[in-house]
Design an enzyme around this catalytic site. Structure first.
Site, PDB file in Angstrom:
ATOM      1  N   GLU A 161       0.847  -1.178   0.000  1.00  0.00           N
ATOM      2  CA  GLU A 161       0.000   0.000   0.000  1.00  0.00           C
ATOM      3  C   GLU A 161       0.896   1.246   0.000  1.00  0.00           C
ATOM      4  OE1 GLU A 161      -2.734   0.436   3.291  1.00  0.00           O
ATOM      5  OE2 GLU A 161      -3.857   1.997   2.259  1.00  0.00           O
TER       6      GLU A 161
ATOM      7  N   GLY B   3       2.727   2.786  10.868  1.00  0.00           N
ATOM      8  CA  GLY B   3       2.521   1.987  12.074  1.00  0.00           C
ATOM      9  C   GLY B   3       2.440   0.503  11.790  1.00  0.00           C
TER      10      GLY B   3
ATOM     11  N   MET C 271       0.488  -2.621   8.723  1.00  0.00           N
ATOM     12  CA  MET C 271      -0.199  -2.813   7.453  1.00  0.00           C
ATOM     13  C   MET C 271      -1.067  -4.060   7.498  1.00  0.00           C
ATOM     14  SD  MET C 271      -0.819  -1.698   4.488  1.00  0.00           S
ATOM     15  CE  MET C 271      -1.990  -2.544   3.451  1.00  0.00           C
ATOM     16  N   GLU C 272      -2.313  -3.895   7.018  1.00  0.00           N
ATOM     17  CA  GLU C 272      -3.356  -4.912   7.183  1.00  0.00           C
ATOM     18  C   GLU C 272      -3.378  -5.993   6.110  1.00  0.00           C
ATOM     19  OE1 GLU C 272      -3.905  -1.611   6.343  1.00  0.00           O
ATOM     20  OE2 GLU C 272      -5.513  -1.442   4.864  1.00  0.00           O
ATOM     21  N   ASN C 273      -2.265  -6.299   5.445  1.00  0.00           N
ATOM     22  CA  ASN C 273      -2.249  -7.335   4.410  1.00  0.00           C
ATOM     23  C   ASN C 273      -3.079  -8.553   4.840  1.00  0.00           C
ATOM     24  OD1 ASN C 273       0.014  -5.780   3.245  1.00  0.00           O
ATOM     25  ND2 ASN C 273       1.111  -6.633   4.996  1.00  0.00           N
TER      26      ASN C 273
ATOM     27  N   HIS D 188      -6.683  -1.922  15.134  1.00  0.00           N
ATOM     28  CA  HIS D 188      -6.877  -1.227  13.853  1.00  0.00           C
ATOM     29  C   HIS D 188      -6.652  -2.180  12.671  1.00  0.00           C
ATOM     30  CE1 HIS D 188      -6.699   2.428  11.249  1.00  0.00           C
ATOM     31  NE2 HIS D 188      -5.899   1.654  10.524  1.00  0.00           N
ATOM     32  N   GLU D 189      -5.514  -2.852  12.656  1.00  0.00           N
ATOM     33  CA  GLU D 189      -5.208  -3.729  11.508  1.00  0.00           C
ATOM     34  C   GLU D 189      -6.168  -4.913  11.469  1.00  0.00           C
ATOM     35  OE1 GLU D 189      -3.372  -2.141   9.585  1.00  0.00           O
ATOM     36  OE2 GLU D 189      -2.507  -0.801  11.084  1.00  0.00           O
TER      37      GLU D 189
ATOM     38  N   HIS E 275      -9.453  -3.851   9.974  1.00  0.00           N
ATOM     39  CA  HIS E 275      -9.381  -3.685   8.524  1.00  0.00           C
ATOM     40  C   HIS E 275      -9.807  -4.953   7.774  1.00  0.00           C
ATOM     41  CE1 HIS E 275      -7.921   0.216   7.428  1.00  0.00           C
ATOM     42  NE2 HIS E 275      -6.738   0.124   7.998  1.00  0.00           N
TER      43      HIS E 275
ATOM     44  N   GLU F   3      -9.984   4.019   6.167  1.00  0.00           N
ATOM     45  CA  GLU F   3      -9.166   4.506   7.287  1.00  0.00           C
ATOM     46  C   GLU F   3      -9.984   5.248   8.342  1.00  0.00           C
ATOM     47  OE1 GLU F   3      -6.529   3.227   7.858  1.00  0.00           O
ATOM     48  OE2 GLU F   3      -5.746   2.534   5.929  1.00  0.00           O
TER      49      GLU F   3
HETATM   50  N1  TRP Z   1      -3.132   0.905   5.754  1.00  0.00           N
HETATM   51  C1  TRP Z   1      -2.136   1.179   6.752  1.00  0.00           C
HETATM   52  C2  TRP Z   1      -2.913   1.452   8.011  1.00  0.00           C
HETATM   53  O1  TRP Z   1      -3.363   0.625   8.665  1.00  0.00           O
HETATM   54  C3  TRP Z   1      -1.297   2.361   6.398  1.00  0.00           C
HETATM   55  C4  TRP Z   1       0.044   2.103   5.847  1.00  0.00           C
HETATM   56  C5  TRP Z   1       0.943   1.222   6.286  1.00  0.00           C
HETATM   57  C6  TRP Z   1       0.683   2.796   4.791  1.00  0.00           C
HETATM   58  N2  TRP Z   1       2.094   1.331   5.576  1.00  0.00           N
HETATM   59  C7  TRP Z   1       1.963   2.268   4.655  1.00  0.00           C
HETATM   60  C8  TRP Z   1       0.296   3.807   3.955  1.00  0.00           C
HETATM   61  C9  TRP Z   1       2.862   2.759   3.717  1.00  0.00           C
HETATM   62  C10 TRP Z   1       1.174   4.299   3.006  1.00  0.00           C
HETATM   63  C11 TRP Z   1       2.449   3.768   2.886  1.00  0.00           C
HETATM   64  O2  TRP Z   1      -3.263   2.502   8.353  1.00  0.00           O
HETATM   65 ZN    ZN Z   2      -5.541   1.731   8.526  1.00  0.00          ZN
END
Ligand code: TRP
Ligand code: ZN
Length: 868
Positions: free
Chosen positions: A130, A270, A272-274, A306-307, A310, A329
Site C-alpha cells: 500500500e 505503524g 499494514m493490514e495485508n 486497527h489492523e 481492517h 481509514e
Molecule cells: N493501511 C495502513 C494502516 O493501517 C497504512 C500504511 C501502512 C501505509 N504502511 C503504509 C500507507 C505505507 C502508506 C504507505 O493505516
Molecule cells: Zn488503517
C-alpha cells in the site's frame, strides 16, 4: 513568489477523482513464484486477464524500479512490436478478450531504502504494497478496484530463510535437494494487490489460537527476531480481544484459518493490514514491563485492533480508488478508538484523541495541505495518508454514530458489509447504506466529505425570565480551492446544569443552519451551559461563559470529557491573554490557581482524567490558536505558569505523588496505569520547582522503578530540569538500554525535546551517533521528528533549526522520500508565525524547492507550501 518558477511544481502529474474510469482489464487470478536468494529476487507472475467491457485499448500494466526479464502471452514469447516498455509501465498490444500473461521480473530488495515494494529489514525480506508498492514487484494494474485470487510460491535457501510467509492458507511446503525449500500459499478471498504481502527470513514466533463465534478455529502467530520473542504477549492478547470485540460489536468474524503478524524494525508507518499477514512496525508489537511505557502498551492494543478491524473495513470491502481512502481509514480508526475506549477509560481515550485532532488535524486544515476527507486530487498518494483522512475521517463516522444512534449505525454497517462484501466501493456507498438503513436524508451531512477546513461555531446565550435562548452561528474559513462553504450538519451534544449542579436538560442538537436558535423555557434561574460534550463534532466552538461558570463546570459536569475541557478552556484563556499582554497578570494567574486548588480538593474519581485535568494545554495546541505567533514565547509563558503552579501547589503535588506511589506489584490494569499517570504528572510539577530534594526524588524513582513508565517519566522530568547530574544520567540510560532499539528511540526523542538552548548542537551530534541511522524511520522520527516539536531548538531565531531540518530532508529525499515528505510538512504552517520565523522558514523552503531531483513526495509538499 516572483523569483520562483512555480510552474515547475505542475510537473508531477496530478491525479483527479473526476477522471476515474473503471479498469480496462480485470485480473481474476494471480500466480506468483518468487525466488529469493541473497541480494536478488526473481518474480514469475502468471496472471489471467479479461477485457472489461467492449473497447480497443491496449493492456497497460504499472511497473517501476525493476528489470523485465521475460514476457509471454498464452505461453508465447512476445515479439518486440507486441509490447512497449516505458519508464513507469508496460504496454501490451492484443485484440484478445481473455488471455494469460507470464511476466518475469528481477529486483534487488537490499538496495530498497524507500521501504515500499519488496525490501530487507534486519536481514529479512518483507513487503509494503500500500498504496503503490506492488508495481515494484511485478507489472500489474496497480489499483484497488482490480481484485484477484492469489497463489504464491516462495523459494529460498532454507538456512537463510527458514520462514516463508504469504497471504491466506499454507497449502504445501517442500524441501529441495539443493538446500532451498518452498512454501505455497493460497488466499481464497479476492483482493487488490495493495494487500499482497510476503515475509521470508530467520524469525521466531509465538502461537495461540482463537475460536470464532461460529466455531471456526484460527491459528494466531506473531513473528519476530529471536531476541524479541519474549515481548509479543501483549500484542497476542490485544489480537484476541480485537477478535472478540468485532464479533460482539459489529457481528464480524475472521475468515481464514490462520492470522499471522510479523514485526519489522524498518517501516514507514505503524502497521499494514495485508490479508492474513499483517506487517507491523516493531514499535506496535514489542513490549514488556522493562522496556515499554503504558503509552506503548496502549498504542499496541490500538494498532493491533486497527489492523485486525481492517479485515472487514478495508479488505472484505475495499476502496474503489485512493480518493476513497477514508472509507477504510476513517471508519477503521473510529472502530479502533471505540475498541480502546471499551478496553480502558472511555473519557481519557476521547481526551487523547481530541488532543491529537486539535494538535495535528486542525493545524493541517489551516494550512496549504488542507483537503476534504475525500480529496479531489493528489500528486503523490503517499502524501494523503493524513490526519485528515484518518482522524477527521473517524470524527465524521463518529458524527454519523451520534446522529443515527448506536442501533441505527449498526443497521447501516450491517447493510454496508453485506451489500458490498467482495467489492471495491466509495464513501458515497457507505453513506448511502447509512441512509437506507435508517430511512433518513444525509444530503447535507455529505458536505463533511467534500468541504475542507475546520468549521467554527460561535454560541451566544441570552437568559431572561426563565427562558434561555442559545444562538449558534457557524462558518468555515476558506481553504485551498474552496473560497466559500455551505453550512454543515453538526451534532452538538449539550446539557444544562442548575447552579447547584443538577442536570436540567440533556440532548443532541442538530445544527444545520448558518445561524440557528434553540430555546429552553421554564427555568428557575440562569443555567450553566455544557456544550460539545464528548467533543461531538470536529469543530472549534466558542461560547461566552464566565470564569465562574467554567469553574463550576470543572466541579459538576458529569461528562468526563467536558469536565476536562472546561479546565482546558480556563487555562487557555489565561495563557493566551498572557501571550498578548507579554506576561501573566496576578489576577489571571490566581483564577488558574484557584481552579486547580479546588480541583485537587475535590478531584474526579477517574485518576486518569484527574491527571489530564492537572496538565496545561500543549504548547503546540496553544501555538495553533494564535495568529502571527511567536513559538518561543508560547513555551516560555506556558513554562512560567507551570513553575509558578509547582511552587504554589508544591505540598499538594507531594501528597498526590506519595499517595499514588503505593503499589509494589506492576500491573497493566486501567487503575494501575491511571495511578502511574497521576503520580508522574505530580512528579513533573515537583521537579519543575527545581529543588534538589525533588531532583533526588526523581532520581530515586529512575533507579528504583520496576517499569519503563516510571523510569522514563523520572528521566524525562530530570533532563528537562536544571538537574546538575544530567549528563551522567543520559549516559547511564544509554549504557542500560543501548541494545534495545525501541528504548533508544525514547532516548533520542527526549534529548531532542530538551529545553536547553544548546539542543540543536546536541541533535547534530546525535545525528552521527552510532545508534542513529537515517535509513530507519523510527530513528528519524525520534531524533529529527521530535526536534521539530521543540520550539527552542527548531524555531531558533537565527534560523539554524530550520536549516538543519532542510539539510536532513535533502539527505532523506534520496533515501526515503515518504519520510522526507512527512518532515517537509512541518513547514506547512510557516505563514502563521511571527517574524523572523516566517521569512526564515520561507527561505529554507525555497532552498528545498530549488534542489534538483526532488522526489514527487517532497516536491508536492514544498510547492503547495509555497503556493497556498
Ligand atoms: N493501511 C495502513 C494502516 O493501517 C497504512 C500504511 C501502512 C501505509 N504502511 C503504509 C500507507 C505505507 C502508506 C504507505 O493505516
Ligand atoms: Zn488503517
Amino acid at each position: 513568489m516572483t523569483e520562483l518558477d512555480l510552474t515547475r511544481s505542475l510537473e508531477p502529474a496530478t491525479v483527479y477523482l473526476k477522471d476515474y474510469r473503471k479498469p480496462d482489464f480485470l485480473v481474476p487470478t494471480v500466480d506468483l513464484t518468487i525466488t529469493l536468494s541473497g541480494e536478488l529476487a526473481t518474480v514469475v507472475s502468471v496472471i489471467s486477464v479479461i477485457r472489461n467491457d467492449i473497447h480497443q485499448r491496449s493492456v497497460v500494466l504499472d511497473g517501476e524500479k525493476m528489470d523485465l526479464l521475460g514476457l509471454k502471452l498464452n505461453g508465447r514469447i512476445l515479439a518486440d512490436n507486441e509490447f512497449e516498455l516505458e519508464a513507469q509501465c508496460l504496454v501490451i498490444f492484443t485484440d484478445l478478450n481473455e488471455f494469460e500473461l507470464e511476466i518475469t521480473t528481477q529486483l534487488k530488495p537490499s538496495l530498497n531504502t524507500e521501504l515500499s515494494g519488496l525490501y530487507k529489514s534486519s536481514g529479512n525480506f518483507c513487503t509494503q504494497c500500500e498504496a503503490e508498492g506492488f508495481r515494484r514487484i511485478t507489472y500489474f494494474p496497480d489499483r484497488p478496484d482490480v481484485l484477484s485470487v492469489y497463489t504464491v510460491t516462495l523459494i529460498a535457501e532454507k538456512s537463510e530463510c527458514p520462514i516463508l510467509l504469504s497471504n491466506g492458507n499454507l497449502i504445501s511446503s517442500d524441501d529441495n535437494s539443493d538446500g532451498t525449500h518452498l512454501a505455497c500459499w493460497h488466499d481464497p478471498h479476492p483482493k487488490p494487490c495493495y494487500l499482497f504481502a510476503l515475509v521470508a527470513g530467520n524469525l521466531k514466533y509465538i502461537s495461540d489460537h482463537f475460536v470464532t463465534a461460529s466455531g471456526q478455529k484460527v491459528e494466531l502467530n506473531i513473528y519476530t527476531q529471536e531476541h524479541n520473542i519474549g515481548k509479543c504477549d501483549h500484542a497476542m492478547k490485544a489480537l484476541k480481544d480485537s477478535m472478540v470485540w468485532d464479533e460482539q460489536n459489529y457481528g464480524r468474524e475472521y475468515d481464514l484459518s490462520i492470522y499471522n503478524i510479523v514485526a519489522v524494525d524498518d517501516f514507514n508507518m505503524g502497521a499494514m493490514e495485508n490479508k492474513g499477514l499483517n506487517v507491523f512496525n516493531s514499535k506496535y508489537v514489542l513490549a514488556d514491563q522493562q522496556t515499554a511505557t503504558d503509552t506503548d502498551f496502549e498504542g499496541i492494543e490500538s494498532v493491533i485492533g486497527h489492523e485486525y478491524f481492517h479485515n472487514w473495513s478495508g479488505n472484505r470491502v475495499t476502496c474503489r480508488d485512493w480518493f476513497q481512502l477514508s472509507l477504510k481509514e476513517g471508519f477503521t480508526v473510529f472502530r479502533d478508538q471505540e475498541f480502546s475506549a471499551d478496553m480502558g477509560s472511555r473519557a481519557v481515550k476521547r481526551i487523547r484523541d481530541v488532543q491529537t485532532l486539535r494538535a495535528y488535524q486542525f493545524k493541517e486544515d489551516a494550512g496549504p495541505m488542507s483537503h476534504p476527507i475525500r480529496p479531489e486530487s493528489y500528486q503523490e498518494i503517499n502524501n494523503f495518508y493524513t490526519v485528515t483522512i484518518y482522524e477527521k475521517g473517524a470524527e465524521v463516522i463518529r458524527m454519523l454514530h451520534s446522529l443515527l444512534g448506536a442501533k441505527g449505525f449498526r443497521n447501516g454497517t450491517d447493510l454496508y458489509f453485506s451489500k458490498f462484501d467482495g467489492q471495491a466501493v466509495t464513501t458515497e456507498d457507505f453513506v448511502g447504506c447509512m441512509e437506507a438503513a435508517n430511512n433518513t436524508d444525509l444530503s447535507q451531512f455529505r458536505r463533511w466529505y467534500t468541504q475542507s477546513g475546520t468549521p467554527t461555531v460561535n454560541v451566544e446565550q441570552e437568559y431572561q425570565d426563565g427562558r434561555l435562548i442559545i444562538t449558534m452561528i457557524q462558518s468555515c474559513p476558506p481553504t485551498p480551492n474552496q473560497p466559500t462553504k455551505e453550512p454543515f450538519q453538526i451534532p452538538i451534544k449539550m446539557a444544562l446544569f442548575s447552579s447547584q449542579g443538577t442536570k436540567i436538560e440533556e440532548e443532541t442538537l442538530s445544527l444545520t443552519q448558518a445561524r440557528q436558535k434553540f430555546v429552553y423555557d421554564g427555568l428557575s434561574d440562569k443555567p450553566i451551559l455544557s456544550l460539545l460534550r464528548d467533543f461531538s463534532a470536529p469543530i472549534k466552538l466558542t461560547v461566552s461563559r464566565t470564569d465562574e461558570e467554567l469553574s463550576r463546570l470543572i466541579k459538576i459536569d458529569d461528562n468526563g470529557f467536558s469536565r476536562w475541557e472546561a479546565m482546558q478552556e480556563l487555562s487557555l484563556r489565561i495563557i493566551i491573554e498572557a501571550l498578548e499582554s507579554e506576561s501573566i497578570s496576578d489576577e489571571a494567574y490566581s483564577v488558574l490557581l484557584v481552579a486547580l486548588t479546588s480541583l485537587i480538593e475535590s478531584p474526579p474519581e477517574d485518576k486518569a482524567i484527574y491527571s489530564e485535568m492537572l496538565s496545561l494545554p500543549s504548547a503546540s495546541y496553544i501555538t495553533s490558536l494564535v495568529e502571527n505567533v511567536d513559538p518561543i514565547k508560547v513555551v516560555e509563558v506556558r513554562e512560567a505558569c507551570i513553575t509558578r503552579l509547582s511552587r504554589d501547589l508544591e505540598s499538594q503535588f507531594h501528597v498526590i505523588y506519595a499517595s499514588n506511589n503505593q503499589r509494589a506489584e506492576f500491573s497493566l490494569s486501567a487503575d494501575a496505569m491511571a495511578e502511574r499517570a497521576l503520580k508522574n504528572t505530580a512528579l513533573s510539577y515537583l521537579v519543575a520547582t527545581d529543588q534538589a530534594a525533588y531532583h533526588a526524588l526523581a532520581s530515586h524513582q529512575y533507579h528504583m522503578a520496576n517499569n519503563m513508565t516510571d523510569r522514563l517519566a523520572a528521566f524525562a522530568a530530570l533532563i528537562q530540569s536544571n538537574y546538575p547530574d544530567r549528563n551522567v544520567l543520559v549516559e547511564h540510560f544509554y549504557d542500560q538500554w543501548s541494545d534495545q532499539a525501541l528504548v533508544m528511540d525514547k532516548w533520542f526523542a527526549l534529548q531532542a525535546t530538551s529545553p536547553r538552548l544548546s539542543v540543536l548542537e546536541e541533535v547534530r551530534r546525535l545525528s552521527s551517533h552510532p545508534s542513529f541511522s537515517l535509513n530507519n524511520p523510527n530513528k528519524v522520527r525520534s531524533l529529527v521528528g521530535a526536534f521539530t516539536s521543540n520550539p527552542r531548538g527548531f524555531h531558533r531565531k537565527d534560523g539554524a533549526g530550520y536549516e538543519y531540518l532542510i539539510g536532513k530532508i535533502i539527505e532523506l529525499n534520496k533515501i526515503n522520500p515518504q519520510v522526507a515528505a512527512r518532515l517537509t510538512g512541518t513547514f506547512n504552517n510557516w505563514k502563521s508565525f511571527s517574524e523572523p520565523h516566517r521569512s526564515l522558514m520561507k527561505a529554507q523552503l525555497e532552498r528545498l524547492f530549488n534542489q534538483k531531483d526532488l522526489a514527487k513526495d517532497v516536491s508536492e509538499i514544498v510547492s503547495k507550501a509555497l503556493q497556498n
